[in-house]
Design a protein around this motif. Structure first.
Motif, short mmCIF file in Angstrom:
data_model
loop_
_atom_site.label_atom_id
_atom_site.label_comp_id
_atom_site.label_asym_id
_atom_site.label_seq_id
_atom_site.Cartn_x
_atom_site.Cartn_y
_atom_site.Cartn_z
N TRP A 224 8.99 -27.35 -18.48
CA TRP A 224 8.67 -28.43 -17.25
C TRP A 224 8.62 -28.08 -16.52
N ASP A 225 8.81 -27.39 -16.00
CA ASP A 225 8.17 -26.88 -14.18
C ASP A 225 6.93 -26.21 -14.04
N ALA A 226 6.05 -26.59 -13.57
CA ALA A 226 4.60 -26.22 -13.65
C ALA A 226 4.75 -24.90 -12.53
N ALA A 227 5.42 -24.93 -11.53
CA ALA A 227 6.35 -24.16 -10.20
C ALA A 227 6.52 -23.03 -10.60
N HIS A 228 6.90 -22.83 -11.41
CA HIS A 228 8.18 -22.20 -12.18
C HIS A 228 7.70 -20.88 -13.56
N LYS A 229 6.80 -21.57 -13.73
CA LYS A 229 6.02 -20.69 -14.58
C LYS A 229 6.19 -19.36 -14.95
N ALA A 230 6.55 -18.34 -15.77
CA ALA A 230 6.62 -16.95 -15.76
C ALA A 230 5.12 -16.29 -16.11
N GLN A 231 5.35 -15.63 -15.42
CA GLN A 231 4.05 -14.82 -15.35
C GLN A 231 3.64 -13.95 -16.27
N LEU A 232 5.28 -12.89 -16.66
CA LEU A 232 5.12 -11.91 -17.54
C LEU A 232 4.64 -12.71 -18.87
N ASP A 233 4.30 -11.98 -20.10
CA ASP A 233 3.57 -12.14 -21.80
C ASP A 233 4.93 -12.01 -22.10
N SER A 234 6.25 -11.37 -21.77
CA SER A 234 7.21 -11.13 -22.30
C SER A 234 8.61 -10.15 -21.48
N VAL A 235 9.57 -10.09 -22.79
CA VAL A 235 10.88 -9.15 -21.62
C VAL A 235 11.41 -8.82 -22.95
N LEU A 236 11.82 -7.33 -22.53
CA LEU A 236 12.32 -6.25 -23.46
C LEU A 236 13.64 -6.11 -22.65
N VAL A 520 12.22 -10.72 -6.43
CA VAL A 520 12.85 -11.01 -5.27
C VAL A 520 14.01 -10.52 -4.69
N PRO A 521 14.37 -9.96 -4.35
CA PRO A 521 15.68 -9.40 -4.10
C PRO A 521 17.21 -10.68 -4.16
N ALA A 522 16.76 -11.74 -4.39
CA ALA A 522 17.85 -12.48 -4.03
C ALA A 522 19.60 -12.70 -3.94
N GLN A 523 20.21 -13.08 -2.74
CA GLN A 523 21.24 -13.50 -2.08
C GLN A 523 21.90 -13.51 -3.20
N SER A 524 21.87 -12.82 -4.47
CA SER A 524 22.54 -13.62 -5.42
C SER A 524 23.22 -12.59 -7.54
N TRP A 525 24.04 -12.86 -7.94
CA TRP A 525 24.12 -12.36 -9.16
C TRP A 525 22.81 -12.66 -9.68
N PHE A 526 22.47 -13.67 -10.12
CA PHE A 526 20.42 -14.08 -10.51
C PHE A 526 19.49 -14.04 -10.19
N THR A 527 18.55 -13.79 -10.95
CA THR A 527 17.33 -13.26 -10.67
C THR A 527 15.84 -14.00 -11.37
N ASP A 528 15.23 -14.30 -10.45
CA ASP A 528 14.32 -15.37 -11.47
C ASP A 528 13.28 -14.83 -11.73
N LEU A 529 13.05 -14.61 -13.13
CA LEU A 529 12.03 -12.98 -13.45
C LEU A 529 10.72 -14.31 -13.58
N THR A 530 10.69 -15.61 -13.57
CA THR A 530 9.16 -16.06 -13.46
C THR A 530 8.64 -16.06 -12.66
N LEU A 531 8.64 -14.63 -10.82
CA LEU A 531 8.32 -14.50 -10.59
C LEU A 531 8.13 -13.42 -10.70
N VAL A 532 8.45 -12.31 -11.76
CA VAL A 532 7.78 -10.87 -11.78
C VAL A 532 6.69 -10.93 -12.76
N ASN A 533 5.75 -9.91 -11.93
CA ASN A 533 4.90 -9.09 -13.04
C ASN A 533 4.33 -7.93 -12.50
N MET A 534 3.33 -7.75 -13.78
CA MET A 534 3.46 -6.19 -14.20
C MET A 534 1.74 -6.13 -14.12
N GLN A 535 1.86 -4.67 -13.60
CA GLN A 535 0.08 -4.71 -13.07
C GLN A 535 0.18 -3.25 -13.37
#
Length: 535
Positions: A224-236, A520-535
């Motif tokens: 639903w959130d176009a600004a936070h769509k994932a860049q990765l195809d998948s995560v294992l 992004v190493p957020a100051q949190s126990w959690f992390t936003d995987l939508t920001l991550v990509n593989m190059q």
């Protein structure tokens, strides 16, 4: 010995899985080695602590409120999630949440007020057909103030607390929502829901579950959130509890990302071109004192203070290769809410021994107790060597004899909800459970007298009148200045009348291959995987 043999067998199995699967993953797949000993549960309320929430919580299943994890330079804050807004009613107990329109679960069904109520019944109504004991235990401990809830209309719900709580939104963030249709499809069997897999509303969906081995997440393009769509195809996601095994998997190219690299391996990783990420975040690595047990030495505040003077935190930080900071209270000293406590804990064995002597513990009658610990787990850092250092430190500095009961992480987590003399504690007088220090709501969860175990997270059954007064004041006001002043007063009591042995604040270390970008190493126990990509 049996536990260590089973751990070894699990590690061998996991390494085999890594070796057999590694060549099959596409360029857009991120492979993560977690610290968990098993995959977190996949029904929409994961176990395995905050690591479970980090990887099988928020990426797939969301709450009415979410975390803003897009910044590394400040503590993560709350942002609208499945609710666009919320407000506190004049009675200060009822909160109205306005739901986001047009959101669908990953199975195509609608997210609406009925879905919210269905999930709340799943967690908080023991006689509901969809009641899930595991998810209920976790959620109830995180949201202990919820008294009732109701649907106002299709896009509005009301949640009512047992007492006024200005910090209630920071508890609501931990209530996650699963599609009711997942439960129907599984024939009303949560065990089958876990392998269907279950549907959430997040940017990733669960694509495959291999019990005890791996979980594959796939990008969900209908998010639903176009600004936070994932860049990765998948995560294992792979559970790899042994730190050196995670290190070997990264070095050999079997994974791209490892949680908590072993401290002594960090220099060689840097030299080989791997990325090491650290950042301050709201975390403390303590021992919880079992103050309520009938024969507990920790009923005496002098004993609790003494141990905080007996430990050499700087030596432990050095052993950890700088991936932690000394902890002398629940909050970090640099936090504006730390306050000005009377006790400023440092390595002062003379003071520690003097306090122990006042409490009746001397060289002729040494303090002796057992600590329940785990070999791995969410936020647990490298617990076995850390606890061995503390054991030696306490013996040499203050003559304190400590023994350990090593149990699996989820067993230790569950122990934190047991009553003080419960046989399940095996006589332990302390628990080594890492803790979030994110906000006032978390403070209330862990230390308010109303949240004593087994109903809440106050395992210690600690009660301090001045703390309770400060918490009550900030709970009933909306004035930020009064809230902050009361927060400081509350933290001062946590230092001066310590329910915990404060040891270190973790710096959240991770290691990545060169292919991982955007983290992004957020100051949190959690992390936003939508920001991550593989190059």
């Amino acid at each position: 010995m049996i536990f260590r043999r089973s751990m070894f067998a699990l590690i061998v199995t996991l390494v085999g899985a890594l070796l057999s699967q590694s060549q099959a993953w596409a360029a857009g797949t991120l492979r993560i080695a977690m610290t968990a000993a098993d995959i977190p549960t996949t029904t929409g309320m994961p176990n395995n602590g905050w690591e479970g929430m980090r990887f099988l919580g928020y990426p797939v299943f969301e709450g009415l409120i979410l975390w803003d994890l897009s910044h590394a330079d400040r503590l993560a804050s709350l942002r609208p999630g499945l609710a666009t807004s919320w407000e506190q009613s004049p009675d200060k107990k009822t909160w109205i949440f306005h739901l986001r329109h047009g959101v669908k679960f990953q199975d195509g069904t609608d997210f609406n007020a009925d879905a919210v109520i269905w999930n709340l019944d799943r967690y908080f109504k023991s006689d509901s057909p969809q009641f899930e004991a595991g998810g209920a235990g976790i959620t109830r401990s995180r949201v202990p103030l919820l008294a009732s809830y109701r649907k106002i209309d299709d896009s509005t719900v009301a949640l009512t607390t047992t007492t006024p709580a200005s910090y209630f939104p920071s508890m609501v963030v931990y209530i996650l929502f699963t599609s009711p249709a997942s439960f129907e499809k599984a024939g009303h069997d949560w065990g089958r829901v876990a392998t269907l897999p279950a549907a959430g509303t997040g940017p990733f969906r669960i694509a495959r579950v291999v019990p005890h081995q791996s979980v594959t997440l796939a990008r969900w393009d209908g998010y639903w959130d176009a600004a936070h769509k994932a860049q990765l195809d998948s995560v294992l996601l792979l559970p790899v509890p042994e730190a050196t095994t995670r290190l070997a998997a990264l070095r050999s190219g079997q994974v791209d990302w490892i949680e908590v690299p072993p401290p002594d391996g960090i220099p060689s990783l840097k030299a080989a071109g791997f990325t090491i990420s650290t950042n301050s975040y709201p975390h403390v690595w303590p021992w919880f004192y079992n103050m309520g047990a009938s024969n507990s030495p920790f009923k005496d505040v002098r004993v609790r203070q003494a141990l905080n003077y007996c430990i050499d935190r700087n030596a432990l930080v050095s052993m950890l290769n700088g991936t932690a900071e000394p902890a002398v209270g629940w909050l970090e000293q640099k936090d504006p809410a730390f306050g000005n406590p009377v006790n400023r804990y440092g390595f002062d064995p003379a003071k520690g021994k003097a306090l122990l002597a006042q409490a009746g513990y001397t060289a002729q009658k040494p303090l002796s107790f057992k600590v329940m610990i785990s070999p791995a787990g969410s936020g647990q850092m490298v617990p076995l060597p850390m606890n061995e250092v503390l054991q030696q430190n306490l013996k040499q500095a203050c003559g304190v004899d400590v023994t350990f009961d090593v149990v699996e992480w989820n067993v230790l987590m569950n122990a934190g909800r047991l009553t003080p003399d419960n046989p399940g504690l095996h006589g332990a007088m302390a628990l080594n459970v890492s803790s979030p220090t994110t906000d006032i709501g978390m403070m209330a969860r862990f230390f308010a007298a109303a949240n004593d175990s087994p109903t809440g997270n106050n395992f210690e059954q600690w009660k301090d009148a001045r703390f309770e007064t400060a918490l009550d004041t900030l709970s009933k006001t909306t004035d930020p200045a009064i809230i902050q002043a009361s927060y400081r007063a509350a933290n001062e009591r946590l230092v001066d009348d310590p329910p915990w042995l404060y040891i270190v604040h973790d710096l959240n270390p991770r290691a990545f291959s060169k292919r991982v970008h955007g983290f992004v190493p957020a100051q949190s126990w959690f992390t936003d995987l939508t920001l991550v990509n593989m190059q």
